[in-house]
Design a protein around this motif. Structure first.
Motif, PDB file in Angstrom:
ATOM      1  N   LEU A  10      35.240  10.833  46.305  1.00 10.09           N
ATOM      2  CA  LEU A  10      35.561  11.702  47.441  1.00 10.09           C
ATOM      3  C   LEU A  10      35.498  13.173  47.033  1.00 10.09           C
ATOM      4  CD1 LEU A  10      38.526   9.717  49.021  1.00 10.09           C
ATOM      5  CD2 LEU A  10      36.278  10.109  50.037  1.00 10.09           C
ATOM      6  N   SER A  11      35.905  13.467  45.789  1.00 15.98           N
ATOM      7  CA  SER A  11      35.838  14.842  45.311  1.00 15.98           C
ATOM      8  C   SER A  11      34.398  15.282  45.121  1.00 15.98           C
ATOM      9  CB  SER A  11      36.610  14.967  43.993  1.00 15.98           C
ATOM     10  OG  SER A  11      36.675  16.305  43.586  1.00 15.98           O
ATOM     11  N   LEU A  12      33.551  14.391  44.623  1.00 21.43           N
ATOM     12  CA  LEU A  12      32.131  14.712  44.484  1.00 21.43           C
ATOM     13  C   LEU A  12      31.494  14.986  45.848  1.00 21.43           C
ATOM     14  CD1 LEU A  12      30.747  12.251  41.777  1.00 21.43           C
ATOM     15  CD2 LEU A  12      30.753  14.734  41.683  1.00 21.43           C
ATOM     16  N   ILE A  13      31.842  14.152  46.831  1.00 23.24           N
ATOM     17  CA  ILE A  13      31.300  14.338  48.181  1.00 23.24           C
ATOM     18  C   ILE A  13      31.698  15.699  48.733  1.00 23.24           C
ATOM     19  CG2 ILE A  13      31.449  13.515  50.572  1.00 23.24           C
ATOM     20  CD1 ILE A  13      31.764  10.668  49.399  1.00 23.24           C
ATOM     21  N   GLY A  14      32.952  16.092  48.482  1.00 18.77           N
ATOM     22  CA  GLY A  14      33.429  17.362  49.004  1.00 18.77           C
ATOM     23  C   GLY A  14      32.962  18.578  48.222  1.00 18.77           C
ATOM     24  N   SER A  15      32.665  18.403  46.924  1.00 19.94           N
ATOM     25  CA  SER A  15      32.358  19.549  46.066  1.00 19.94           C
ATOM     26  C   SER A  15      30.869  19.787  45.848  1.00 19.94           C
ATOM     27  CB  SER A  15      33.026  19.365  44.692  1.00 19.94           C
ATOM     28  OG  SER A  15      34.417  19.263  44.814  1.00 19.94           O
ATOM     29  N   LYS A 142      53.179   1.772  46.409  1.00 11.60           N
ATOM     30  CA  LYS A 142      54.295   2.723  46.449  1.00 11.60           C
ATOM     31  C   LYS A 142      54.593   3.244  45.047  1.00 11.60           C
ATOM     32  CE  LYS A 142      56.600   0.981  50.591  1.00 11.60           C
ATOM     33  NZ  LYS A 142      57.859   0.438  51.162  1.00 11.60           N
ATOM     34  N   GLY A 143      55.031   4.490  45.000  1.00 11.17           N
ATOM     35  CA  GLY A 143      55.359   5.103  43.719  1.00 11.17           C
ATOM     36  C   GLY A 143      54.394   6.217  43.359  1.00 11.17           C
ATOM     37  N   THR A 144      54.789   6.978  42.343  1.00 11.77           N
ATOM     38  CA  THR A 144      53.993   8.146  41.952  1.00 11.77           C
ATOM     39  C   THR A 144      52.770   7.779  41.113  1.00 11.77           C
ATOM     40  OG1 THR A 144      55.391   8.456  40.005  1.00 11.77           O
ATOM     41  CG2 THR A 144      55.996   9.658  41.997  1.00 11.77           C
ATOM     42  N   PHE A 145      52.728   6.550  40.587  1.00 11.05           N
ATOM     43  CA  PHE A 145      51.600   6.178  39.729  1.00 11.05           C
ATOM     44  C   PHE A 145      50.289   6.200  40.512  1.00 11.05           C
ATOM     45  CE2 PHE A 145      48.958   2.969  37.459  1.00 11.05           C
ATOM     46  CZ  PHE A 145      48.819   3.675  36.273  1.00 11.05           C
ATOM     47  N   SER A 146      50.305   5.691  41.751  1.00 12.15           N
ATOM     48  CA  SER A 146      49.097   5.711  42.576  1.00 12.15           C
ATOM     49  C   SER A 146      48.657   7.138  42.866  1.00 12.15           C
ATOM     50  CB  SER A 146      49.339   4.968  43.894  1.00 12.15           C
ATOM     51  OG  SER A 146      49.548   3.595  43.671  1.00 12.15           O
ATOM     52  N   THR A 147      49.632   7.992  43.156  1.00 13.56           N
ATOM     53  CA  THR A 147      49.317   9.401  43.408  1.00 13.56           C
ATOM     54  C   THR A 147      48.695  10.042  42.178  1.00 13.56           C
ATOM     55  OG1 THR A 147      51.171   9.559  44.954  1.00 13.56           O
ATOM     56  CG2 THR A 147      50.288  11.626  44.100  1.00 13.56           C
ATOM     57  N   CYS A 148      49.231   9.720  40.998  1.00 18.31           N
ATOM     58  CA  CYS A 148      48.709  10.277  39.755  1.00 18.31           C
ATOM     59  C   CYS A 148      47.277   9.814  39.508  1.00 18.31           C
ATOM     60  CB  CYS A 148      49.607   9.878  38.586  1.00 18.31           C
ATOM     61  SG  CYS A 148      49.116  10.590  37.001  1.00 18.31           S
ATOM     62  N   LEU A 149      47.015   8.531  39.738  1.00 24.01           N
ATOM     63  CA  LEU A 149      45.671   7.999  39.543  1.00 24.01           C
ATOM     64  C   LEU A 149      44.664   8.676  40.470  1.00 24.01           C
ATOM     65  CD1 LEU A 149      46.288   4.138  39.206  1.00 24.01           C
ATOM     66  CD2 LEU A 149      45.614   5.734  37.402  1.00 24.01           C
ATOM     67  N   PHE A 150      45.016   8.774  41.741  1.00 23.41           N
ATOM     68  CA  PHE A 150      44.106   9.365  42.714  1.00 23.41           C
ATOM     69  C   PHE A 150      43.851  10.840  42.394  1.00 23.41           C
ATOM     70  CE2 PHE A 150      43.351  11.570  46.766  1.00 23.41           C
ATOM     71  CZ  PHE A 150      42.212  10.908  47.176  1.00 23.41           C
ATOM     72  N   SER A 151      44.906  11.581  42.092  1.00 26.94           N
ATOM     73  CA  SER A 151      44.756  13.010  41.805  1.00 26.94           C
ATOM     74  C   SER A 151      43.939  13.251  40.541  1.00 26.94           C
ATOM     75  CB  SER A 151      46.134  13.671  41.673  1.00 26.94           C
ATOM     76  OG  SER A 151      46.885  13.518  42.857  1.00 26.94           O
ATOM     77  N   THR A 152      44.089  12.368  39.556  1.00 26.43           N
ATOM     78  CA  THR A 152      43.278  12.473  38.341  1.00 26.43           C
ATOM     79  C   THR A 152      41.801  12.298  38.671  1.00 26.43           C
ATOM     80  OG1 THR A 152      45.081  11.650  36.961  1.00 26.43           O
ATOM     81  CG2 THR A 152      42.848  11.484  36.068  1.00 26.43           C
ATOM     82  N   GLY A 153      41.493  11.325  39.508  1.00 20.58           N
ATOM     83  CA  GLY A 153      40.109  11.126  39.931  1.00 20.58           C
ATOM     84  C   GLY A 153      39.564  12.337  40.668  1.00 20.58           C
ATOM     85  N   VAL A 154      40.403  12.944  41.505  1.00 13.96           N
ATOM     86  CA  VAL A 154      39.993  14.149  42.243  1.00 13.96           C
ATOM     87  C   VAL A 154      39.657  15.284  41.272  1.00 13.96           C
ATOM     88  CG1 VAL A 154      40.805  15.969  43.785  1.00 13.96           C
ATOM     89  CG2 VAL A 154      41.233  13.577  44.355  1.00 13.96           C
ATOM     90  N   GLY A 155      40.546  15.499  40.292  1.00 11.59           N
ATOM     91  CA  GLY A 155      40.296  16.561  39.316  1.00 11.59           C
ATOM     92  C   GLY A 155      39.023  16.322  38.520  1.00 11.59           C
ATOM     93  N   LEU A 156      38.788  15.083  38.115  1.00  8.76           N
ATOM     94  CA  LEU A 156      37.579  14.758  37.353  1.00  8.76           C
ATOM     95  C   LEU A 156      36.327  14.942  38.207  1.00  8.76           C
ATOM     96  CD1 LEU A 156      38.784  11.544  35.464  1.00  8.76           C
ATOM     97  CD2 LEU A 156      38.398  13.821  34.494  1.00  8.76           C
TER      98      LEU A 156
END
Length: 203
Positions: A10-15, A142-156
């Motif tokens: 999704l980040s590649l598509i947007g960037s 549920k939980g912050t782990f999913s958020t962390c995984l997704f955000s890491t993918g976005v940054g990469l």
């Protein structure tokens, strides 16, 4: 791993489509070299990571406080207008790059990329929409782990896309030393157009 991949794609598509941040990275690569451009990309990627994190955890709160968006738009108006005027009137002319050792201020370029990415008004709605879609379709535990995984993918994904622009800018610089002058004007005009768009929306 699925959320990291989703964030990256999704980040590649947007960037990948040319935009303010990607063109800025290309401009820095043309004028100061690929190393400086990659530091700008690092700054933008760090902010994109936290924007995705924020969007996934605070969408409902932000929507319930419209004044936050209002003051954020005023801040973006001032920043974009100032940068646009500087690039059009006072930015130094690009000099041919020295093929020897070049001093690159990492913190300065990281800050430059972070500042432009911070006021990218399209990022938060983009991540709000996709985070909501992923949660509704059962991708999100549920939980912050999913958020962390997704955000890491976005940054990469952001770093990968902007690295391609840094590489392209370096190749353009190698073929023509007159491109840098036009890059200043193009980026400056884009900043002023974005400032004008924000102002019209607020009025």
């Amino acid at each position: 791993m699925a959320l990291i991949l989703a964030g990256l794609l999704l980040s590649l598509i947007g960037s990948l489509p040319p935009g303010l941040i990607s063109l800025l990275v290309a401009r820095v690569a043309i004028q100061k070299g690929q190393k400086a451009a990659l530091w700008v990309a690092v700054g933008a990627s760090i902010v994109e990571f936290w924007q995705a994190w924020f969007a996934s955890t605070a969408a409902l709160w932000l929507l319930a406080h419209p004044m936050i968006e209002y003051w954020f738009q005023w801040g973006a108006l001032v920043v974009f207008g100032t940068i646009g005027i500087y690039l059009l009137r006072w930015a130094p002319r690009p000099k041919p790059l020295d093929t020897g050792v070049m001093q690159v201020s990492a913190l300065q370029h990281i800050g430059q990329g972070a500042l432009v990415s911070l006021f990218n008004l399209l990022a938060l709605p983009y991540w709000f929409a996709y985070c909501g879609w992923l949660k509704l379709n059962g991708w999100w535990a549920k939980g912050t782990f999913s958020t962390c995984l997704f955000s890491t993918g976005v940054g990469l994904g952001t770093m990968l896309a902007l690295s391609l622009y840094a590489w392209a800018g370096q190749k353009m610089m190698e073929r023509s030393d007159s491109i840098g002058r036009s890059a200043n004007r193009l980026i400056g005009i884009l900043f002023l157009l974005l400032a004008a768009k924000i102002l019209l929306k607020m009025l």
